[in-house]
Design a protein around this motif. Structure first.
Motif, PDB file in Angstrom:
ATOM      1  N   ALA A   1       0.851  -1.189   0.000  1.00  0.00           N
ATOM      2  CA  ALA A   1       0.000   0.000   0.000  1.00  0.00           C
ATOM      3  C   ALA A   1       0.880   1.229   0.000  1.00  0.00           C
ATOM      4  CB  ALA A   1      -0.921   0.006   1.219  1.00  0.00           C
ATOM      5  N   ARG A   2       0.545   2.157  -0.871  1.00  0.00           N
ATOM      6  CA  ARG A   2       1.334   3.382  -0.968  1.00  0.00           C
ATOM      7  C   ARG A   2       0.456   4.577  -0.613  1.00  0.00           C
ATOM      8  NH1 ARG A   2       3.249   0.229  -5.298  1.00  0.00           N
ATOM      9  NH2 ARG A   2       5.514  -0.129  -5.200  1.00  0.00           N
ATOM     10  N   PRO A   3       1.030   5.584   0.006  1.00  0.00           N
ATOM     11  CA  PRO A   3       0.250   6.778   0.356  1.00  0.00           C
ATOM     12  C   PRO A   3      -0.254   7.498  -0.897  1.00  0.00           C
ATOM     13  CG  PRO A   3       2.359   6.708   1.533  1.00  0.00           C
ATOM     14  CD  PRO A   3       2.418   5.657   0.481  1.00  0.00           C
ATOM     15  N   MET A   4      -1.345   8.199  -0.759  1.00  0.00           N
ATOM     16  CA  MET A   4      -1.835   9.068  -1.825  1.00  0.00           C
ATOM     17  C   MET A   4      -1.344  10.495  -1.634  1.00  0.00           C
ATOM     18  SD  MET A   4      -5.774   7.809  -2.523  1.00  0.00           S
ATOM     19  CE  MET A   4      -6.030   9.107  -3.746  1.00  0.00           C
ATOM     20  N   GLY A   5      -0.884  10.799  -0.431  1.00  0.00           N
ATOM     21  CA  GLY A   5      -0.382  12.139  -0.164  1.00  0.00           C
ATOM     22  C   GLY A   5      -1.440  13.061   0.393  1.00  0.00           C
ATOM     23  N   ARG A   6      -1.223  14.364   0.249  1.00  0.00           N
ATOM     24  CA  ARG A   6      -2.114  15.347   0.852  1.00  0.00           C
ATOM     25  C   ARG A   6      -3.501  15.334   0.208  1.00  0.00           C
ATOM     26  NH1 ARG A   6       0.655  21.123   1.478  1.00  0.00           N
ATOM     27  NH2 ARG A   6      -1.335  21.407   2.592  1.00  0.00           N
ATOM     28  N   ASP A   7      -3.561  14.953  -1.057  1.00  0.00           N
ATOM     29  CA  ASP A   7      -4.849  14.937  -1.751  1.00  0.00           C
ATOM     30  C   ASP A   7      -5.411  13.517  -1.725  1.00  0.00           C
ATOM     31  OD1 ASP A   7      -7.052  15.600  -3.228  1.00  0.00           O
ATOM     32  OD2 ASP A   7      -6.002  15.564  -5.166  1.00  0.00           O
TER      33      ASP A   7
END
Length: 255
Positions: free
Chosen positions: A196-202
């Motif tokens: 699983a990878r982050p999507m970030g601020r959005d």
């Protein structure tokens, strides 16, 4: 004598419980491997919301509800049940419903559909599911304070859910309603063998957009049965349902 007269008047004067319904929904809720315990709780909660807010719904646990007249419904809710369950004829009827100005509400698991199985439905959702980390407690933030699905929610809402990860392969424009603060949980925490990878601020977790000629409200929150008893979550769901069905409720700009 007075009690008899009051009883007679009670029969002649319509009560609030007999008030005309404002609109009618079709709610598709079919048990699946990971989502079935919520069904009686969600149905009971929606029945209470319907009585409180004067709307009706047809609860469907089979897809043959889509063989009938969809035009009677102000909106169709896919409640933890994705559109992939519809057969080709039912899919065509739902597409025609949306093109005629019908509206849709997509809740949690209903946002997950196999890639390329029904591209039209993927575009209706507005995002394509990748995976999700383990259920964790995080902080959900408001992206649109003027939208009814955020009314009554705190600016930073502690919530435990599966925070879905999405891509946008069809370049669909959406208006985020809620986002999740990835610094408040571990977006990489997932089962062995998966990544699983982050999507970030959005990282939206609820959004709305217009598709074909209809309104679409999507909330990816709502994994656990207890959530359908939670007043804050139900307020969120009711706000999105209300907007999808009526197009009303948004705060005026600047408020």
């Amino acid at each position: 004598m007075i009690w008899a007269l009051l009883a007679l008047l009670g029969m002649l004067i319509p009560s609030a419980s007999l008030a005309d319904s404002q609109y009618k929904l079709l709610i598709l809720s079919i048990p699946n491997k990971y989502h079935y315990e919520y069904i009686p709780v969600a149905r009971d909660s929606l029945e209470r919301l319907a009585k409180l807010h004067a709307f009706d719904f047809t609860w469907a646990n089979r897809t043959d509800a889509f063989d009938g007249d969809l035009g009677q419904y102000a909106a169709v809710m896919f409640l933890n049940t994705p559109g992939e369950v519809l057969n080709p004829a039912q899919r065509a009827k739902f597409e025609a419903y949306m093109r005629a100005g019908g509206n849709a509400i997509v809740v949690h698991r209903a946002a997950i559909t196999p890639p390329n199985d029904w591209v039209w439905y993927e575009k209706l959702v507005g995002r394509s599911f990748v995976n999700h980390p383990m259920l964790q407690t995080g902080v959900v933030t408001i992206a649109d304070k003027g939208f009814p699905a955020t009314f009554g929610l705190p600016d930073r809402w502690i919530w435990s859910d599966e925070f879905y990860v999405f891509t946008n392969p069809y370049d669909v424009a959406i208006d985020p309603v809620l986002k999740v603060d990835e610094s408040s949980y571990d977006p990489t925490k997932i089962w062995p063998g998966q990544v699983a990878r982050p999507m970030g601020r959005d990282h939206p977790v609820a959004w709305r957009h217009v598709y074909e000629k209809g309104r679409v409200f999507v909330t990816t929150l709502g994994h656990d049965v207890e959530m359908y008893r939670d007043p804050t979550y139900l307020a969120h769901l009711m706000g999105g349902l209300y907007w999808a069905a009526t197009g009303q409720g948004e705060a005026a700009s600047g408020q």
